[in-house]
Design a protein around this motif. Structure first.
Motif, mmCIF file in Angstrom:
data_model
loop_
_atom_site.group_PDB
_atom_site.id
_atom_site.type_symbol
_atom_site.label_atom_id
_atom_site.label_comp_id
_atom_site.label_asym_id
_atom_site.label_seq_id
_atom_site.Cartn_x
_atom_site.Cartn_y
_atom_site.Cartn_z
ATOM 1 N N GLU A 117 162.625 52.938 113.416
ATOM 2 C CA GLU A 117 161.546 53.697 113.869
ATOM 3 C C GLU A 117 160.259 53.055 113.881
ATOM 4 O O GLU A 117 159.296 53.228 114.856
ATOM 5 N N ASP A 118 159.884 51.886 113.148
ATOM 6 C CA ASP A 118 158.731 51.160 112.984
ATOM 7 C C ASP A 118 158.804 49.862 113.693
ATOM 8 O O ASP A 118 157.841 49.244 113.716
ATOM 9 N N THR A 119 159.963 49.558 114.433
ATOM 10 C CA THR A 119 160.107 48.308 115.111
ATOM 11 C C THR A 119 159.299 48.441 116.237
ATOM 12 O O THR A 119 159.344 49.274 117.232
ATOM 13 N N VAL A 120 158.322 47.314 116.516
ATOM 14 C CA VAL A 120 157.585 46.983 117.848
ATOM 15 C C VAL A 120 158.032 45.658 118.023
ATOM 16 O O VAL A 120 157.659 44.759 117.306
ATOM 17 N N HIS A 121 158.610 45.163 119.272
ATOM 18 C CA HIS A 121 159.050 43.710 119.366
ATOM 19 C C HIS A 121 159.219 43.415 120.698
ATOM 20 O O HIS A 121 159.023 44.397 121.592
ATOM 21 N N TRP A 122 159.544 42.181 121.042
ATOM 22 C CA TRP A 122 159.919 41.653 122.267
ATOM 23 C C TRP A 122 161.016 40.512 122.004
ATOM 24 O O TRP A 122 161.003 40.128 121.111
ATOM 25 N N VAL A 123 161.525 39.886 123.141
ATOM 26 C CA VAL A 123 162.679 38.941 123.006
ATOM 27 C C VAL A 123 162.377 37.839 123.908
ATOM 28 O O VAL A 123 162.025 38.355 125.203
ATOM 29 N N TYR A 124 162.518 36.592 123.844
ATOM 30 C CA TYR A 124 162.461 35.513 124.570
ATOM 31 C C TYR A 124 163.910 34.624 124.582
ATOM 32 O O TYR A 124 164.553 34.670 123.509
ATOM 33 N N ASN A 125 164.155 33.999 125.706
ATOM 34 C CA ASN A 125 165.255 33.113 125.771
ATOM 35 C C ASN A 125 164.645 32.037 126.047
ATOM 36 O O ASN A 125 164.235 31.559 127.291
ATOM 37 N N ARG A 126 164.336 30.978 125.056
ATOM 38 C CA ARG A 126 163.865 29.816 125.521
ATOM 39 C C ARG A 126 164.646 28.423 125.712
ATOM 40 O O ARG A 126 164.260 27.436 125.703
ATOM 41 N N GLN A 182 175.422 32.201 114.401
ATOM 42 C CA GLN A 182 175.411 32.747 112.815
ATOM 43 C C GLN A 182 175.516 34.106 112.895
ATOM 44 O O GLN A 182 175.101 34.905 111.951
ATOM 45 N N LEU A 183 176.183 34.757 114.003
ATOM 46 C CA LEU A 183 176.438 36.051 114.098
ATOM 47 C C LEU A 183 174.911 36.834 113.932
ATOM 48 O O LEU A 183 174.850 37.905 113.154
ATOM 49 N N GLY A 184 174.034 36.369 114.593
ATOM 50 C CA GLY A 184 172.552 37.088 114.527
ATOM 51 C C GLY A 184 172.406 38.324 114.877
ATOM 52 O O GLY A 184 172.770 38.845 115.940
ATOM 53 N N GLU A 234 171.060 32.188 122.072
ATOM 54 C CA GLU A 234 169.975 32.743 121.012
ATOM 55 C C GLU A 234 168.835 33.689 121.514
ATOM 56 O O GLU A 234 168.238 32.909 122.602
ATOM 57 N N TRP A 235 168.590 34.531 120.714
ATOM 58 C CA TRP A 235 167.536 35.390 121.001
ATOM 59 C C TRP A 235 166.214 35.003 120.071
ATOM 60 O O TRP A 235 166.361 34.911 118.959
ATOM 61 N N ILE A 236 165.054 34.973 120.549
ATOM 62 C CA ILE A 236 163.971 34.918 119.714
ATOM 63 C C ILE A 236 163.220 36.085 119.749
ATOM 64 O O ILE A 236 162.432 36.812 120.694
ATOM 65 N N GLU A 237 163.263 36.954 118.656
ATOM 66 C CA GLU A 237 162.653 38.296 118.328
ATOM 67 C C GLU A 237 161.281 37.887 118.233
ATOM 68 O O GLU A 237 161.068 37.359 117.046
ATOM 69 N N GLY A 238 160.000 38.555 118.845
ATOM 70 C CA GLY A 238 158.634 38.508 118.365
ATOM 71 C C GLY A 238 158.175 39.786 118.017
ATOM 72 O O GLY A 238 158.817 40.925 118.562
ATOM 73 N N PRO A 286 154.595 41.468 116.052
ATOM 74 C CA PRO A 286 153.112 40.936 115.610
ATOM 75 C C PRO A 286 152.986 40.352 114.453
ATOM 76 O O PRO A 286 152.113 39.435 114.487
ATOM 77 N N GLU A 287 153.972 40.071 113.602
ATOM 78 C CA GLU A 287 153.824 39.635 112.272
ATOM 79 C C GLU A 287 154.321 37.965 112.465
ATOM 80 O O GLU A 287 154.414 37.066 111.504
ATOM 81 N N GLY A 288 154.978 37.669 113.598
ATOM 82 C CA GLY A 288 155.674 36.448 113.762
ATOM 83 C C GLY A 288 157.080 36.624 114.612
ATOM 84 O O GLY A 288 157.407 37.591 114.968
ATOM 85 N N GLU A 289 157.694 35.454 114.717
ATOM 86 C CA GLU A 289 159.034 35.273 115.458
ATOM 87 C C GLU A 289 159.956 34.841 114.555
ATOM 88 O O GLU A 289 160.073 34.303 113.404
ATOM 89 N N ARG A 290 161.343 35.440 114.740
ATOM 90 C CA ARG A 290 162.519 34.948 114.277
ATOM 91 C C ARG A 290 163.580 34.883 115.118
ATOM 92 O O ARG A 290 163.659 35.193 116.143
ATOM 93 N N ALA A 291 164.390 33.739 114.729
ATOM 94 C CA ALA A 291 165.497 33.304 115.901
ATOM 95 C C ALA A 291 166.914 34.170 115.283
ATOM 96 O O ALA A 291 167.168 34.070 114.135
#
Length: 150
Positions: free
Chosen positions: A122-131, A114-116, A98-102, A104-109
């Motif tokens: 072009e407007d994507t600014v993000h980061w990812v965690y593996n928790r 689920q074939l995430g 599972e990747w947790i995408e962060g 500025p407006e929040g996080e999504r898993a």
């Protein structure tokens, strides 16, 4: 209003102000967490395949870019630093864990079960965690500026 009622009112106002300050401070902490990490940690990137700039120009007329498919693995507790896709659109599909995408407006898993899959526009600014306690891998297909041959 008698003295007892006035004291109760002042106490309630004081508690309300204190609660508001706590919420404001907590809100700032949440916003600070939504700015993302500044360094990669526990990251492995494998280039699976790449279309050359010549192929991109010959097939679709796009000069100076490649299209690549990479497997990106994040170790348990690892992360991908905050970054932008203003000049590098792509599509991410989680194939293990599972990747947790962060953002500025929040996080999504996004998880493999689920074939995430999510776009990097072009407007994507993000980061990812593996928790999780295990590795998490995604296939990432993107179009990137070609690097000059060394």
């Amino acid at each position: 209003m008698n003295t007892h009622e006035k004291r109760a009112t002042y106490r309630n106002v004081g508690l309300g102000v204190a609660a508001g300050l706590c919420l404001a401070i907590a809100g700032q902490a949440v916003l600070a967490n939504l700015s993302g990490p500044t360094e990669h940690k526990g990251l492995r990137v494998d280039m699976l395949e790449e279309l050359s700039p010549e192929t991109m120009e010959a097939t679709i007329g796009l000069s100076g870019y490649t299209m690549r498919m990479r497997a990106i693995r994040i170790a348990p507790g690892g992360q991908i630093a905050r970054h932008s896709h203003e000049d590098r659109p792509g599509i991410v599909s989680v194939i293990d864990g599972e990747w947790i995408e962060g953002r500025p407006e929040g996080e999504r898993a996004f998880d493999a079960a689920q074939l995430g899959t999510f776009p990097e526009r072009e407007d994507t600014v993000h980061w990812v965690y593996n928790r999780s306690g295990g590795p998490a891998t995604a296939l990432v297909c993107d179009i990137a500026k070609a690097t000059p041959d060394a």
